[in-house]
Design an enzyme around this catalytic site. Structure first.
Site, PDB file in Angstrom:
ATOM      1  N   VAL A  26      -0.845 -20.217  -7.214  1.00 48.74           N
ATOM      2  CA  VAL A  26      -1.517 -19.216  -7.107  1.00 48.74           C
ATOM      3  C   VAL A  26      -1.333 -18.438  -7.005  1.00 48.74           C
ATOM      4  O   VAL A  26      -1.955 -18.032  -5.130  1.00 48.74           O
ATOM      5  CB  VAL A  26      -3.055 -19.433  -8.100  1.00 48.74           C
ATOM      6  N   SER A  56      16.840  -1.292   4.749  1.00 51.41           N
ATOM      7  CA  SER A  56      15.643  -0.121   5.582  1.00 51.41           C
ATOM      8  C   SER A  56      14.803   0.148   4.224  1.00 51.41           C
ATOM      9  O   SER A  56      14.464   1.749   4.283  1.00 51.41           O
ATOM     10  CB  SER A  56      16.222   1.039   6.432  1.00 51.41           C
ATOM     11  N   ILE A  78      10.271  -3.028   2.420  1.00 52.98           N
ATOM     12  CA  ILE A  78       9.618  -4.278   3.041  1.00 52.98           C
ATOM     13  C   ILE A  78      10.475  -4.012   4.546  1.00 52.98           C
ATOM     14  O   ILE A  78       9.222  -3.979   5.598  1.00 52.98           O
ATOM     15  CB  ILE A  78       9.754  -5.095   2.901  1.00 52.98           C
ATOM     16  N   LEU A 102      10.718  -0.981   6.257  1.00 57.51           N
ATOM     17  CA  LEU A 102       9.935  -0.205   6.996  1.00 57.51           C
ATOM     18  C   LEU A 102       8.726  -0.086   7.441  1.00 57.51           C
ATOM     19  O   LEU A 102       8.307   0.084   8.619  1.00 57.51           O
ATOM     20  CB  LEU A 102       9.775   0.887   5.482  1.00 57.51           C
ATOM     21  N   GLY A 138      16.500  -7.559   0.050  1.00 59.76           N
ATOM     22  CA  GLY A 138      15.804  -6.812  -1.068  1.00 59.76           C
ATOM     23  C   GLY A 138      15.989  -9.005  -1.984  1.00 59.76           C
ATOM     24  O   GLY A 138      15.131  -9.920  -0.366  1.00 59.76           O
ATOM     25  N   HIS A 149     -12.742  19.516  -3.308  1.00 59.70           N
ATOM     26  CA  HIS A 149     -12.787  20.305  -1.769  1.00 59.70           C
ATOM     27  C   HIS A 149     -13.883  19.591  -1.098  1.00 59.70           C
ATOM     28  O   HIS A 149     -15.029  19.779  -0.746  1.00 59.70           O
ATOM     29  CB  HIS A 149     -12.865  21.812  -2.020  1.00 59.70           C
TER      30      HIS A 149
END
Length: 526
Positions: free
Chosen positions: A75, A218, A221, A223, A314, A506
């Protein structure tokens, strides 16, 4: 009888040209034909219970569907247990260490620090405890809403029939959503030992902090972990196969990221090289050996000897053992092929009635929140309310210090699209300074200056003819939060003329975007 919500959905389906079976027959809604699943146990069974499966389940319940989930004793999936959630805990802790160790930065506030230490075990426990807590919350939310949670993995034995692996039984449904996610991809030649050569799965356990670690890849993940490791005392070497570091990011943003996140830190890198062979070592005894070759010519390059290697090359779809080939699901490199409504396609390119696929498994956009959005979209479509997810409006973020966030294509991709479609794009930034090595637009923002965190830029990409916003890329303080306004604008089809008239609080960081929106129209903000 079916719940009122489902009856209403059925009416909408008929109006849209769908055929709906007799009430109580659990008949799928499939364009142009009736697909009756005899004695269906559920309206929807979801195989996988990561963020995508969980989001689909909750939405299906809200639409009145009877839902079951095959959780595979996981889960929360990758995001909660081995990804987004625990990595943010590590980044939060490491960020505190970095900030409190920066004597020059603290001196700007009039603060003097007498040194900072951390306890690795407690930092690791923070990440683990967070993952456990979030996982429990997810499971409780499912059972609390009446979703049946099977601990088993699911295997397809028919387009809408799922075997509960290890239970000796199957369940039938009108619809099945495949949501099994992905696993780290490890290139050939790299040997993992989980200790000196590892992926993000093991890195999140933070069993040790190497003095020198090579990170292969790079992207997001890699980085993020360079941010963690350097804050905790490591030196980092990136090994990148592509011609430039952070190649997946907008080029201008990557250039500023290199200035802010790479150069000031103990980080170096190689580009255009493959780590062709990685041999594990023994902590404190034997180094890890990394042999590199030229990415184009395959000629041998340098060989590194480091304390550890993290593989961030990846992720690959988790489709093994799902029985997809047996039911003739069309696959491409392991990814399930779907149409724009998340309906799975067969090997002839036709929609498979009642079978859907979301998240990393379809490869359209490998982000946890994209998976959830795809799941919600799939449920809408199976209930007869047509929906197509706009992936260009799905934001993404890299939680470094400072953060990087984006929505829509990079400037390079946007220019290619514009050229193909015959229109021009404009690029607006909230600063008239073009030398971004000196100043970016966060330096003109009062809130950023108050935080002594003025490094950053925001760029808005838009169509010159209509002023419609196409993409936004930000690097700077809290960029991951700022990007949501831009995502909403793209989803709504907002123009710079619309956005430039909206009031921003602001002093806040969101005024950086206000300046960029106005800048595209030749106006000035504060």
């Amino acid at each position: 009888m079916l719940p009122l919500r489902l009856l209403l959905a059925g009416s909408a389906a008929v109006a849209a040209g769908w055929h709906v079976g007799p009430l109580g027959a659990h008949t799928s809604l499939t364009r142009g034909r009736v697909h009756a699943a005899m004695e269906a146990d559920f309206d929807l069974v979801i195989v996988g219970c990561g963020v995508g499966g969980h989001g689909a389940a909750l939405h299906a319940v809200s639409r009145g569907l009877k839902v079951a989930v095959c959780a595979g004793e996981d889960v929360g999936g990758t995001c909660v247990n081995r990804g987004c959630v625990p990595s943010k805990a590590l980044l939060a802790a490491a960020g505190r260490v970095r900030e409190m160790s920066d004597a020059e930065h603290l001196a700007g506030f009039g603060i003097t620090s007498h040194g900072i230490t951390y306890e690795r075990e407690k930092v690791a426990a923070h990440a683990k405890n967070l993952a456990t807590k979030v996982k429990g919350n997810l499971e409780n939310s499912l059972t609390g809403l009446g979703v049946t949670v099977f601990p088993n993995k699911g295997k397809m034995v028919g387009p809408t029939e799922v075997e509960l692996v290890g239970a000796g039984k199957t369940v039938k449904a009108d619809n099945v959503i495949l949501a099994t996610g992905s696993v780290p991809f490890v290139p050939p030649g790299i040997t993992l030992d989980g200790k000196t050569v590892f992926t993000s799965d093991e890195a999140l356990e933070l069993e040790w902090v190497p003095d020198w670690i090579a990170i292969i890849g790079s992207g997001y993940i890699g980085l993020e972990f360079s941010d963690v490791y350097t804050a905790l005392g490591s030196e980092v070497t990136f090994i990148e196969a592509l011609p430039r570091i952070m190649a997946g990011f907008d080029k201008q943003i990557a250039q500023m990221a290199e200035r802010v996140l790479i150069r000031p830190r103990p980080i170096d890198y190689y580009t255009g090289v493959f780590a062709s062979e990685v041999t594990p070592g023994i902590p404190g005894v034997k180094p890890v050996t990394v042999k590199m070759i030229d990415a184009v010519t395959k000629e041998p390059k340098e060989t590194l000897e480091v304390d550890a290697v993290m593989v961030c090359t990846g992720r690959a779809p988790f489709s093994e053992g799902l029985g997809l080939q047996d039911i003739k699901v069309q696959m491409n490199r392991g990814f399930v092929q779907v149409d724009e409504k998340m309906r799975a396609l067969d090997t002839d390119g036709n929609v498979i009635p009642g079978l859907w696929c979301i998240g990393d498994l379809n490869g359209k956009m490998m982000l946890a929140h994209a998976a959830s959005a795809q799941g919600i979209s799939a449920v809408e479509n199976m209930c007869g309310d047509e929906h197509v997810l706009n992936h260009d409006a799905v934001p993404a973020a890299c939680f470094t210090h400072p953060e990087i966030a984006m929505v829509g294509p990079t400037e390079e991709q946007a220019r290619e699209r514009a050229e193909a479609a015959g229109y021009e794009i404009g690029v607006s930034q909230a600063s008239t300074h073009h030398d971004f090595s000196v100043q970016g637009n966060f330096r003109a923002n009062s809130k950023a200056l108050a935080e002594l965190s003025g490094d950053g830029i925001a760029k808005v990409i838009y169509r010159k003819d209509t002023f419609e916003v196409i993409a936004v890329h930000i690097i700077g303080l809290h960029a991951a939060d700022l990007i949501q306004e831009c995502s909403n604008a793209i989803e709504a089809g907002s123009t710079l003329k619309d956005l430039a008239m909206m009031v921003h609080t602001h002093p806040t960081l969101c005024e950086v975007l206000d300046e960029a929106f106005k800048g595209g129209l030749g106006r000035a903000a504060h």
